[in-house]
Scaffold this active site. Structure first.
Site, PDB file in Angstrom:
ATOM      1  N   HIS A 155       0.925 -11.405   2.076  1.00 49.59           N
ATOM      2  CA  HIS A 155      -0.167 -10.705   1.385  1.00 49.59           C
ATOM      3  C   HIS A 155      -0.862 -11.580   0.338  1.00 49.59           C
ATOM      4  O   HIS A 155      -2.077 -11.498   0.149  1.00 49.59           O
ATOM      5  CB  HIS A 155       0.380  -9.430   0.736  1.00 49.59           C
ATOM      6  CG  HIS A 155      -0.646  -8.382   0.510  1.00 49.59           C
ATOM      7  ND1 HIS A 155      -0.360  -7.052   0.516  1.00 49.59           N
ATOM      8  CD2 HIS A 155      -1.988  -8.466   0.267  1.00 49.59           C
ATOM      9  CE1 HIS A 155      -1.475  -6.356   0.294  1.00 49.59           C
ATOM     10  NE2 HIS A 155      -2.467  -7.195   0.140  1.00 49.59           N
TER      11      HIS A 155
ATOM     12  N   TYR B  67       0.815  -1.224   0.000  1.00 51.27           N
ATOM     13  CA  TYR B  67       0.000   0.000   0.000  1.00 51.27           C
ATOM     14  C   TYR B  67       0.848   1.273   0.000  1.00 51.27           C
ATOM     15  O   TYR B  67       0.318   2.369  -0.210  1.00 51.27           O
ATOM     16  CB  TYR B  67      -0.945   0.043   1.226  1.00 51.27           C
ATOM     17  CG  TYR B  67      -1.890  -1.125   1.378  1.00 51.27           C
ATOM     18  CD1 TYR B  67      -2.107  -2.031   0.341  1.00 51.27           C
ATOM     19  CD2 TYR B  67      -2.571  -1.321   2.574  1.00 51.27           C
ATOM     20  CE1 TYR B  67      -2.961  -3.109   0.509  1.00 51.27           C
ATOM     21  CE2 TYR B  67      -3.443  -2.392   2.733  1.00 51.27           C
ATOM     22  CZ  TYR B  67      -3.621  -3.290   1.706  1.00 51.27           C
ATOM     23  OH  TYR B  67      -4.473  -4.344   1.880  1.00 51.27           O
TER      24      TYR B  67
HETATM   25  N1  LIG Z   1      -5.493  -8.687   1.740  1.00 52.76           N
HETATM   26  C1  LIG Z   1      -5.813  -8.158   0.580  1.00 52.76           C
HETATM   27  O1  LIG Z   1      -5.404  -8.640  -0.485  1.00 52.76           O
HETATM   28  C2  LIG Z   1      -6.703  -6.945   0.559  1.00 52.76           C
HETATM   29  C3  LIG Z   1      -7.306  -6.554  -0.661  1.00 52.76           C
HETATM   30  C4  LIG Z   1      -8.129  -5.426  -0.641  1.00 52.76           C
HETATM   31  C5  LIG Z   1      -8.337  -4.732   0.542  1.00 52.76           C
HETATM   32  N2  LIG Z   1      -7.726  -5.148   1.702  1.00 52.76           N
HETATM   33  C6  LIG Z   1      -7.934  -4.425   2.980  1.00 52.76           C
HETATM   34  O2  LIG Z   1      -9.317  -4.381   3.287  1.00 52.76           O
HETATM   35  C7  LIG Z   1      -9.729  -3.028   3.486  1.00 52.76           C
HETATM   36  C8  LIG Z   1     -11.190  -2.863   3.064  1.00 52.76           C
HETATM   37  O3  LIG Z   1     -11.363  -3.294   1.733  1.00 52.76           O
HETATM   38  P1  LIG Z   1     -11.644  -2.307   0.535  1.00 52.76           P
HETATM   39  O4  LIG Z   1     -11.372  -0.918   0.967  1.00 52.76           O
HETATM   40  O5  LIG Z   1     -10.892  -2.822  -0.629  1.00 52.76           O
HETATM   41  O6  LIG Z   1     -13.169  -2.504   0.222  1.00 52.76           O
HETATM   42  P2  LIG Z   1     -14.543  -2.081   0.940  1.00 52.76           P
HETATM   43  O7  LIG Z   1     -14.349  -1.875   2.398  1.00 52.76           O
HETATM   44  O8  LIG Z   1     -15.538  -3.074   0.453  1.00 52.76           O
HETATM   45  O9  LIG Z   1     -14.929  -0.721   0.212  1.00 52.76           O
HETATM   46  C9  LIG Z   1     -14.468   0.525   0.571  1.00 52.76           C
HETATM   47  C10 LIG Z   1     -15.374   1.504  -0.146  1.00 52.76           C
HETATM   48  O10 LIG Z   1     -16.691   1.367   0.362  1.00 52.76           O
HETATM   49  C11 LIG Z   1     -17.208   2.619   0.782  1.00 52.76           C
HETATM   50  N3  LIG Z   1     -17.872   2.439   2.078  1.00 52.76           N
HETATM   51  C12 LIG Z   1     -17.309   1.932   3.210  1.00 52.76           C
HETATM   52  N4  LIG Z   1     -18.208   1.928   4.201  1.00 52.76           N
HETATM   53  C13 LIG Z   1     -19.357   2.451   3.700  1.00 52.76           C
HETATM   54  C14 LIG Z   1     -20.635   2.728   4.263  1.00 52.76           C
HETATM   55  N5  LIG Z   1     -20.900   2.465   5.542  1.00 52.76           N
HETATM   56  N6  LIG Z   1     -21.569   3.281   3.454  1.00 52.76           N
HETATM   57  C15 LIG Z   1     -21.300   3.563   2.173  1.00 52.76           C
HETATM   58  N7  LIG Z   1     -20.110   3.336   1.578  1.00 52.76           N
HETATM   59  C16 LIG Z   1     -19.132   2.789   2.350  1.00 52.76           C
HETATM   60  C17 LIG Z   1     -16.033   3.552   0.917  1.00 52.76           C
HETATM   61  O11 LIG Z   1     -16.413   4.821   0.421  1.00 52.76           O
HETATM   62  P3  LIG Z   1     -16.384   6.142   1.373  1.00 52.76           P
HETATM   63  O12 LIG Z   1     -14.956   6.460   1.582  1.00 52.76           O
HETATM   64  O13 LIG Z   1     -17.111   7.129   0.519  1.00 52.76           O
HETATM   65  O14 LIG Z   1     -17.111   5.789   2.634  1.00 52.76           O
HETATM   66  C18 LIG Z   1     -14.942   2.934   0.048  1.00 52.76           C
HETATM   67  O15 LIG Z   1     -14.921   3.539  -1.218  1.00 52.76           O
HETATM   68  C19 LIG Z   1      -8.712  -2.205   2.703  1.00 52.76           C
HETATM   69  O16 LIG Z   1      -8.633  -0.894   3.149  1.00 52.76           O
HETATM   70  C20 LIG Z   1      -7.450  -2.987   2.963  1.00 52.76           C
HETATM   71  O17 LIG Z   1      -6.889  -2.651   4.233  1.00 52.76           O
HETATM   72  C21 LIG Z   1      -6.942  -6.251   1.711  1.00 52.76           C
END
Ligand SMILES: NC(=O)c1ccc[n+]([C@@H]2O[C@H](COP(=O)([O-])OP(=O)(O)OC[C@H]3O[C@@H](n4cnc5c(N)ncnc54)[C@H](OP(=O)(O)O)[C@@H]3O)[C@@H](O)[C@H]2O)c1
Length: 272
Positions: A102, A44
């Site tokens: 990862h 990241y």
């Molecule tokens: N291990 C891996 O390979 C891997 C891969 C991907 C991600 N991750 C980790 O998992 C975390 C979360 O996953 P992600 O960010 O990819 O996906 P996510 O949590 O499904 O989606 C984040 C998006 O959803 C929106 N959101 C979040 N809460 C909301 C709510 N209550 N209401 C409306 N919209 C909402 C956010 O927009 P707003 O900012 O507008 O709220 C943001 O754009 C990442 O930050 C990372 O640390 C790990």
């Protein structure tokens, strides 16, 4: 001890793809609303900023749970441990609470990276170790390769994707799942069912989705830049979905929607 399934740490604040002021503001809000578990990764390129924000939040070291992940490029004897030392320096920590691999390596041979991960644990760089994006077979193999228990397999997990094979592997191996893309990066909101169910509990669609994940036995990892969403995502412990509503949401997993495909990420294994 599996810290992922205890109290506050069932809810982790993810930092991808945040950097700069956006990351800082989001982490400050997260800390204020109650998050104590934070997730970053070498990939990241925000570990140093995450470390700054953690220092500014000023929590006692034993109050927080910090996860970082080793980049697959460092799955070799020369750079694995030095890369973890670099992560710790950036995070301003002597150890992380959870160190994850990862991705599985591109050739699918997980032995070397798991062995190096266990060495990092033995060296005191990590209180706990785990993996991410492992298949069910990799979970089973991992338990035979190293002795140190793996505290999680962090995977894509939301109600538009059936992960029953991984859930069964979690039960079989004792490696619990944790979620990412928990709201499928907003895709869940295109389906009215979550808001409809939420109306019955005075909760939002996102809270219903996150509660469903928790009730599947999976700890949650969410990211948001907005204070109201950050707060809503944390406040999911004061209600329970009924078995009927759980079943209605289970049916949605037949949608088969996956964010992280091999087109998006070159390391993606053949998913279950
Ligand atoms: N291990 C891996 O390979 C891997 C891969 C991907 C991600 N991750 C980790 O998992 C975390 C979360 O996953 P992600 O960010 O990819 O996906 P996510 O949590 O499904 O989606 C984040 C998006 O959803 C929106 N959101 C979040 N809460 C909301 C709510 N209550 N209401 C409306 N919209 C909402 C956010 O927009 P707003 O900012 O507008 O709220 C943001 O754009 C990442 O930050 C990372 O640390 C790990």
């Amino acid at each position: 001890m599996n810290i992922y399934f205890q109290g506050t740490n069932q809810r982790t604040f993810g930092t991808f793809p945040l950097t700069g002021d956006e990351l800082r503001n989001a982490m400050m809000h997260a800390g204020e609303v109650g998050y104590r578990s934070f997730d970053t990764a070498q990939l990241y390129e925000n570990e140093a900023e995450t470390g700054e924000a953690l220092a500014d939040l000023g929590f006692a070291r034993d109050e927080i749970c910090v996860t970082t992940k080793v980049h697959p490029d460092n799955f070799n004897k020369e750079t694995f441990l030095p890369s973890v030392e670099e992560s710790l320096k950036k995070l301003k920590l002597d150890f992380v609470d959870v160190l994850l691999l990862h991705w599985p390596p591109a050739d699918g041979d997980i032995t070397l990276s798991l062995t190096l991960l266990e060495q990092a644990h033995k060296a005191g760089y990590a209180r706990n170790i785990g993996v991410s994006n492992y298949t069910a077979q990799m979970m089973r193999d991992a338990t035979k390769i190293i002795e140190t228990p793996l505290v999680t397999n962090q995977v894509e997990f939301h109600p538009l994707l059936n992960q029953d094979i991984l859930l069964a592997a979690a039960t079989e191996t004792g490696i619990p799942l944790s979620s990412y893309c928990s709201v499928a990066r907003g895709e869940v909101f295109k389906h009215p069912i979550f808001a409809e169910i939420g109306a019955g509990y005075d909760k939002t669609a996102a809270q219903v989705v996150l509660r469903w994940i928790l009730q599947k036995g999976v700890s949650i990892n969410t990211m948001s830049t907005k204070r109201a969403n950050i707060e809503a995502n944390f406040n999911v412990m004061d209600f329970s979905l009924s078995s009927i509503d759980m079943a209605r949401i289970d049916a949605m997993t037949q949608t088969g929607f996956r964010i992280v495909t091999s087109e998006l990420v070159p390391w993606a294994p053949e998913w279950d």
